[in-house]
Design a protein around this motif. Structure first.
Motif, PDB file in Angstrom:
ATOM      1  N   GLN A 487      55.424 -22.289 -86.717  1.00  0.00           N
ATOM      2  CA  GLN A 487      54.195 -23.048 -86.518  1.00  0.00           C
ATOM      3  C   GLN A 487      54.155 -24.301 -87.394  1.00  0.00           C
ATOM      4  O   GLN A 487      54.743 -24.317 -88.483  1.00  0.00           O
ATOM      5  CB  GLN A 487      52.983 -22.180 -86.862  1.00  0.00           C
ATOM      6  CG  GLN A 487      52.917 -20.843 -86.153  1.00  0.00           C
ATOM      7  CD  GLN A 487      52.639 -20.993 -84.675  1.00  0.00           C
ATOM      8  OE1 GLN A 487      52.033 -21.962 -84.253  1.00  0.00           O
ATOM      9  NE2 GLN A 487      53.079 -20.035 -83.881  1.00  0.00           N
ATOM     10  N   PRO A 488      53.432 -25.334 -86.972  1.00  0.00           N
ATOM     11  CA  PRO A 488      53.166 -26.472 -87.851  1.00  0.00           C
ATOM     12  C   PRO A 488      52.352 -26.030 -89.069  1.00  0.00           C
ATOM     13  O   PRO A 488      51.836 -24.916 -89.106  1.00  0.00           O
ATOM     14  CB  PRO A 488      52.379 -27.434 -86.953  1.00  0.00           C
ATOM     15  CG  PRO A 488      52.683 -27.004 -85.562  1.00  0.00           C
ATOM     16  CD  PRO A 488      52.866 -25.522 -85.634  1.00  0.00           C
ATOM     17  N   PRO A 489      52.220 -26.897 -90.077  1.00  0.00           N
ATOM     18  CA  PRO A 489      51.697 -26.464 -91.384  1.00  0.00           C
ATOM     19  C   PRO A 489      50.344 -25.754 -91.361  1.00  0.00           C
ATOM     20  O   PRO A 489      50.191 -24.704 -92.009  1.00  0.00           O
ATOM     21  CB  PRO A 489      51.621 -27.771 -92.173  1.00  0.00           C
ATOM     22  CG  PRO A 489      52.728 -28.594 -91.607  1.00  0.00           C
ATOM     23  CD  PRO A 489      52.728 -28.280 -90.131  1.00  0.00           C
ATOM     24  N   MET A 490      49.352 -26.285 -90.681  1.00  0.00           N
ATOM     25  CA  MET A 490      48.040 -25.653 -90.729  1.00  0.00           C
ATOM     26  C   MET A 490      48.088 -24.251 -90.148  1.00  0.00           C
ATOM     27  O   MET A 490      47.624 -23.288 -90.770  1.00  0.00           O
ATOM     28  CB  MET A 490      47.002 -26.486 -89.975  1.00  0.00           C
ATOM     29  CG  MET A 490      45.574 -25.967 -90.143  1.00  0.00           C
ATOM     30  SD  MET A 490      44.360 -26.786 -89.078  1.00  0.00           S
ATOM     31  CE  MET A 490      44.523 -25.786 -87.594  1.00  0.00           C
ATOM     32  N   SER A 491      48.674 -24.122 -88.968  1.00  0.00           N
ATOM     33  CA  SER A 491      48.745 -22.810 -88.328  1.00  0.00           C
ATOM     34  C   SER A 491      49.618 -21.852 -89.125  1.00  0.00           C
ATOM     35  O   SER A 491      49.295 -20.669 -89.271  1.00  0.00           O
ATOM     36  CB  SER A 491      49.276 -22.945 -86.905  1.00  0.00           C
ATOM     37  OG  SER A 491      48.430 -23.768 -86.127  1.00  0.00           O
ATOM     38  N   MET A 492      50.730 -22.358 -89.657  1.00  0.00           N
ATOM     39  CA  MET A 492      51.631 -21.497 -90.427  1.00  0.00           C
ATOM     40  C   MET A 492      50.937 -20.964 -91.672  1.00  0.00           C
ATOM     41  O   MET A 492      51.127 -19.802 -92.050  1.00  0.00           O
ATOM     42  CB  MET A 492      52.889 -22.273 -90.809  1.00  0.00           C
ATOM     43  CG  MET A 492      54.027 -21.396 -91.305  1.00  0.00           C
ATOM     44  SD  MET A 492      54.693 -20.385 -89.951  1.00  0.00           S
ATOM     45  CE  MET A 492      55.959 -19.469 -90.818  1.00  0.00           C
ATOM     46  N   SER A 493      50.118 -21.786 -92.287  1.00  0.00           N
ATOM     47  CA  SER A 493      49.441 -21.347 -93.513  1.00  0.00           C
ATOM     48  C   SER A 493      48.459 -20.218 -93.241  1.00  0.00           C
ATOM     49  O   SER A 493      48.245 -19.350 -94.096  1.00  0.00           O
ATOM     50  CB  SER A 493      48.713 -22.524 -94.169  1.00  0.00           C
ATOM     51  OG  SER A 493      47.547 -22.896 -93.442  1.00  0.00           O
ATOM     52  N   THR A 494      47.845 -20.208 -92.069  1.00  0.00           N
ATOM     53  CA  THR A 494      46.885 -19.145 -91.757  1.00  0.00           C
ATOM     54  C   THR A 494      47.584 -17.839 -91.409  1.00  0.00           C
ATOM     55  O   THR A 494      46.996 -16.764 -91.542  1.00  0.00           O
ATOM     56  CB  THR A 494      45.958 -19.562 -90.599  1.00  0.00           C
ATOM     57  OG1 THR A 494      46.715 -19.701 -89.395  1.00  0.00           O
ATOM     58  CG2 THR A 494      45.261 -20.883 -90.912  1.00  0.00           C
TER      59      THR A 494
END
Length: 663
Positions: A487-494
């Motif tokens: 995932q891109p950063p925002m989604s990956m962080s969640t």
């Protein structure tokens, strides 16, 4: 733009941010994180921001009330660790999911309006992430640019105030089920497609994750089951979930691509009283695949993370004595990104789930909706169908639909007449709600999910898994699938497990991470209660399968060379080589609250069945007891299909509508 969180709620968000990032070198301030969240949730439709705001009060109270706000980040971090991070209380585990909101506010940081404004984005630079326009593509690579001419034009979509009074056939929903039905029916009738969401052509899609998730998803991507155990991802735009999916096109059974010992879906349906004509259904598959240019993806589009899964599986299977492993297909996905002969290949930017800005994925707004429009169909956006309107029963005692009641953005209601019939294709949950409000009995029962759960791995060298197709390869293990994804950063962080410095450290290793997920069936365990999905995993069926699938994927990661593995357990533990993997999952997963679960594939609720006592629609997808109402989406599936649902949904719609059912 509105600010959905009041000053007290904003103060709670700020204190939570400072507690979660205590001891971490933040690249933006906690005040900026709060401003980011105000901006993101200000774009949401519906009541989700209010729901999050109310939950903040409860979080604050349980963390110490005013003391949490006044005693500083160190004190707050201790309270968060004790009450949220380490708790096994169901309420606390539900509230702990607020961490994902905070991480979205930090890693979703965006500057200005376009990619170029973010060349110096401090958060993205800190984790080593390059936006697509910054990436250098060499000889033989697919350029990261628009493939022109595929999109449904904005002028082809009607605004709410342009709705016609009367049409021949009304199709509710513009996703996989609705668009295919509209294309078929528009060859014979005056068709109106009604979509609750807005229209986002490729040119309107950006890589600002927070904006696109807020705009393109139901509840901004935060829709959950009633008990918050499972996140349900569904599209809310013209084209439906085909705008935000990965284009995966798998049949329920196909030689060489399906595990030979997997449950035979068509046989299951027949045993339940809902047979399909296999020859007709396979013809429907073929027709859809041909229109969408479905073919195996180019392997260079998944050379990092996709190859990681295949290599890991090959090593794992070679060491396994289980014949199920030996018989498992391990392949590159086939997708609707082509056809390759047009040079329309996926640009593998890694942002499929927030829409393709390059016009390369043939979602419904690049294919069947255009076909429908070419045959004269009209497409009405931002209009929510509330219920079907009925006339007196016909001579055979069947109910006759004469139109629908719709809710417009200004809150007004009106009726749109249909002279021929109505097709319901708004997705499993929305279709069930519409039929229930229309007086159809038995809807919203027997809902199935394909449930996903991610497992992230730290690799010894640079992976750059983010610089490729989000989902490139899969393994069909028979009872579950393994699928590469990143995932891109925002989604990956969640999705990233871990708390405080552990989470931040894992994100700083963003370019060394590999990721994959399991996909397992939960068959007919759900139902709608008050319009919300009630879904429980069984202690003797789904939970053991979940543990076993996660253990297998963990072994695959290690077989591919992983140094550490981060399974998506709420408490964020680490697995290392030599750990007892089976014992770890046996002790770590006692219930669904203990792990991050999601589904993009709700199915059932209005299942096909020859017996009206056992299904909502008949074998031709006509609602039992009605003369002119069809259902043509995944809600008609009699049991769980086990694999990604896009292609079978389209095939079912084609199966039901290719013969002009409103003659």
């Amino acid at each position: 733009m509105r600010t959905p969180f009041n000053p007290l709620q904003a103060a709670i968000l700020k204190a939570l941010t400072e507690a979660l990032f205590h001891g971490v070198d933040m690249r933006i301030t906690s005040a900026q994180v709060v401003a980011n969240l105000q901006h993101q949730f200000g774009m949401f439709e519906g009541n989700k921001p209010k729901e999050i705001g109310l939950s903040l009060y409860l979080v604050c109270f349980l963390l110490g009330g005013p003391f949490f706000l006044l005693f500083g980040p160190a004190w707050g971090a201790k309270r968060v660790a004790k009450r949220l991070a380490r708790s096994q209380n169901n309420l606390m585990q539900d509230l702990a999911r607020i961490r994902g909101v905070i991480y979205a506010g930090y890693y979703g940081h965006w500057v200005g309006a376009v990619e170029e404004d973010n060349d110096d984005n401090p958060v993205l630079n800190a984790i080593g992430f390059e936006l697509p326009h910054q990436r250098i593509r060499g000889t033989g690579e697919v350029p990261i640019r628009l493939f022109p001419g595929r999109d449904l034009a904005h002028d082809d979509v009607l605004a709410p105030n342009e709705a016609p009074d009367t049409v021949g056939v009304i199709v509710i929903g513009s996703g996989a089920g609705g668009a295919v039905a509209a294309a078929n029916l528009a060859q014979h009738h005056d068709v109106l497609v009604i979509e609750a969401g807005a229209h986002y052509p490729s040119a309107a899609i950006t890589h600002e994750e927070r904006r696109m998730t807020a705009r393109l998803f139901v509840d901004g991507g935060l829709q959950t089951s009633r008990d918050h155990d499972i996140v349900i991802f569904q599209g809310h735009c013209v084209g439906g979930s085909t705008v935000i999916n990965n284009g995966i096109a798998l049949r329920v059974k196909q030689a060489g691509m399906t595990h030979p010992q997997a449950n035979d879906v068509f046989a299951n349906w027949a045993a339940l009283g809902a047979p399909v004509d296999a020859e007709r259904f396979n013809a429907a598959y073929h027709a859809v695949e041909k229109r969408l240019g479905v073919e195996p993806i180019d392997q260079k589009s998944g050379r990092n993370n996709g190859t990681h899964l295949l290599n890991g599986w090959a090593a794992h299977a070679a060491a396994s004595s289980d014949p199920m492993d030996a018989a498992s297909p391990a392949l590159w996905f086939s997708k609707n990104y082509g056809p390759r002969e047009l040079n329309a290949d996926c640009a593998y930017c890694g942002y499929c789930n927030t829409g393709c800005p390059y016009g390369r994925k043939q979602g419904m707004a690049q294919s069947f909706l255009i076909d429908a429009r070419s045959s004269g169909a009209k497409i009405l956006m931002q209009t929510k169908v509330e219920k079907i309107i009925w006339a007196e029963s016909d001579l055979d005692g069947r109910r006759v639909a004469t139109g629908v009641e719709v809710l417009q953005p200004d809150g007004s209601r009106r009726t749109i007449r249909a002279t021929k019939g109505v097709v319901v294709a708004a997705g499993t949950m929305a279709s069930s709600r519409i039929l229930d409000k229309s007086g159809i009995e038995g809807t919203g029962e027997g809902i199935s999910l394909n449930i996903a759960c991610p497992v992230v791995a730290l690799m010894p060298g640079t992976m750059r898994a983010w610089d490729e197709d989000q989902m490139a390869t899969y393994v069909d293990r028979g009872d579950f699938l393994l699928e590469s994804h990143f995932q891109p950063p925002m989604s990956m962080s969640t999705l990233m497990p871990g708390w405080f410095g552990d989470h931040a450290g894992r994100m700083l290793n963003y370019s060394r991470l590999a990721s994959a997920g399991i996909l397992f069936p939960a068959d007919r365990q759900g139902r709608l209660i008050g319009g919300k999905l009630h879904f429980k995993l069984r202690d003797d069926v789904e939970l053991p399968l979940l543990r076993r699938a996660l253990a297998t994927l963990t072994r695959v990661h290690f077989a591919a060379g992983a140094e550490e593995v981060y399974p998506a357990l709420t408490r964020g533990p680490i697995l290392r080589k030599g750990d007892d993997i089976d014992l770890f999952y046996e002790q770590g997963i006692r219930e669904a609250d203990d792990v991050t679960l999601s589904s993009s594939h709700p199915q059932g609720g209005n299942g096909r069945n020859a017996d009206p006592e056992k299904g909502v629609v008949d074998l031709d997808c006509r609602v039992h007891g009605t003369a002119n109402v069809l259902v043509t989406d995944a809600s008609t599936f009699t049991s769980c299909i086990r694999v990604n649902a896009q292609l079978t949904t389209m095939a079912m719609s084609h199966y039901a509508t290719a013969g002009n059912p409103f003659v």
